[in-house]
Design a protein around this motif. Structure first.
Motif, PDB file in Angstrom:
ATOM      1  N   GLU A 100      12.558 -16.698  -4.948  1.00  0.00           N
ATOM      2  CA  GLU A 100      12.738 -17.902  -4.142  1.00  0.00           C
ATOM      3  C   GLU A 100      11.718 -17.918  -3.010  1.00  0.00           C
ATOM      4  N   PHE A 101      11.631 -19.069  -2.352  1.00  0.00           N
ATOM      5  CA  PHE A 101      10.735 -19.178  -1.212  1.00  0.00           C
ATOM      6  C   PHE A 101      11.387 -18.571   0.023  1.00  0.00           C
ATOM      7  N   GLU A 120      -1.263  -6.011   4.365  1.00  0.00           N
ATOM      8  CA  GLU A 120       0.131  -6.450   4.208  1.00  0.00           C
ATOM      9  C   GLU A 120       0.315  -7.954   4.388  1.00  0.00           C
ATOM     10  N   TRP A 121      -0.682  -8.640   4.881  1.00  0.00           N
ATOM     11  CA  TRP A 121      -0.592 -10.089   5.085  1.00  0.00           C
ATOM     12  C   TRP A 121      -0.808 -10.821   3.767  1.00  0.00           C
ATOM     13  N   GLN A 122       0.014 -11.838   3.520  1.00  0.00           N
ATOM     14  CA  GLN A 122      -0.093 -12.683   2.329  1.00  0.00           C
ATOM     15  C   GLN A 122      -0.314 -14.129   2.764  1.00  0.00           C
ATOM     16  N   THR A 123      -1.165 -14.840   2.054  1.00  0.00           N
ATOM     17  CA  THR A 123      -1.400 -16.247   2.352  1.00  0.00           C
ATOM     18  C   THR A 123      -0.126 -17.038   2.093  1.00  0.00           C
ATOM     19  N   ALA A 124       0.250 -17.865   3.056  1.00  0.00           N
ATOM     20  CA  ALA A 124       1.441 -18.708   2.945  1.00  0.00           C
ATOM     21  C   ALA A 124       1.010 -20.165   2.961  1.00  0.00           C
ATOM     22  N   GLU A 125       1.976 -21.039   2.814  1.00  0.00           N
ATOM     23  CA  GLU A 125       1.724 -22.485   2.847  1.00  0.00           C
ATOM     24  C   GLU A 125       2.596 -23.110   3.917  1.00  0.00           C
ATOM     25  N   TRP A 126       2.138 -24.263   4.416  1.00  0.00           N
ATOM     26  CA  TRP A 126       2.915 -25.009   5.396  1.00  0.00           C
ATOM     27  C   TRP A 126       3.888 -25.947   4.697  1.00  0.00           C
ATOM     28  N   GLY A 127       5.089 -26.061   5.267  1.00  0.00           N
ATOM     29  CA  GLY A 127       6.072 -27.065   4.888  1.00  0.00           C
ATOM     30  C   GLY A 127       6.442 -27.842   6.136  1.00  0.00           C
ATOM     31  N   SER A 165       7.833 -28.022   9.432  1.00  0.00           N
ATOM     32  CA  SER A 165       8.205 -27.121  10.538  1.00  0.00           C
ATOM     33  C   SER A 165       8.433 -25.685  10.084  1.00  0.00           C
ATOM     34  N   GLU A 166       7.717 -25.263   9.066  1.00  0.00           N
ATOM     35  CA  GLU A 166       7.882 -23.916   8.544  1.00  0.00           C
ATOM     36  C   GLU A 166       6.666 -23.485   7.750  1.00  0.00           C
ATOM     37  N   ALA A 167       6.558 -22.183   7.587  1.00  0.00           N
ATOM     38  CA  ALA A 167       5.630 -21.607   6.611  1.00  0.00           C
ATOM     39  C   ALA A 167       6.498 -21.001   5.522  1.00  0.00           C
ATOM     40  N   HIS A 168       5.986 -20.952   4.299  1.00  0.00           N
ATOM     41  CA  HIS A 168       6.782 -20.359   3.228  1.00  0.00           C
ATOM     42  C   HIS A 168       5.888 -19.654   2.209  1.00  0.00           C
ATOM     43  N   ILE A 169       6.542 -18.690   1.523  1.00  0.00           N
ATOM     44  CA  ILE A 169       5.866 -17.914   0.505  1.00  0.00           C
ATOM     45  C   ILE A 169       6.899 -17.552  -0.567  1.00  0.00           C
ATOM     46  N   ASP A 224      10.032 -12.639 -10.346  1.00  0.00           N
ATOM     47  CA  ASP A 224       9.513 -13.573 -11.351  1.00  0.00           C
ATOM     48  C   ASP A 224       8.359 -14.396 -10.798  1.00  0.00           C
ATOM     49  N   GLY A 225       7.247 -13.724 -10.489  1.00  0.00           N
ATOM     50  CA  GLY A 225       6.043 -14.424 -10.049  1.00  0.00           C
ATOM     51  C   GLY A 225       5.866 -14.542  -8.557  1.00  0.00           C
ATOM     52  N   GLY A 226       6.706 -13.872  -7.785  1.00  0.00           N
ATOM     53  CA  GLY A 226       6.564 -13.932  -6.336  1.00  0.00           C
ATOM     54  C   GLY A 226       5.358 -13.144  -5.845  1.00  0.00           C
TER      55      GLY A 226
END
Length: 95
Positions: A9-10, A42-49, A51-55, A60-62
């Motif tokens: 999950e995100f 240890e840093w992973q690229t995330a995306e903006w949503g 008012s949040e960032a998510h990854i 299963d593919g995380g």
């Protein structure tokens, strides 16, 4: 936050951004089991949503897969200009 180890999950990290459009700023998330600041690897690229960032995390593919335990969640935002913001954002318990 508590998530089972079998779940994919995100992971949502709330972020209040002022003074710039967050879409223009790279965002990264680190989830670590140790008490130190995250290492570069240890840093992973995330995306903006909204008012949040998510990854995506999980088996299963995380981008990250965890075993049972407690983790610290960090967020890094690199807005235009001289700042490069790093904040401890919370904890994650994997059951």
């Amino acid at each position: 936050m508590v998530i089972p180890a079998s779940s994919t999950e995100f992971l949502h990290v709330p972020a209040t951004v002022t003074g710039f459009d967050p879409v223009t700023a790279p965002v990264r998330i680190a989830v670590v089991a140790h008490g130190d600041n995250p290492a570069t690897a240890e840093w992973q690229t995330a995306e903006w949503g909204d008012s949040e960032a998510h990854i995506l995390i999980g088996p299963d593919g995380g981008a990250l897969v965890f075993t049972r335990g407690s983790y610290r969640i960090w967020i890094n935002v690199d807005p235009p200009g001289a700042e490069n913001l790093v904040r401890l954002a919370g904890t994650l318990t994997i059951t």
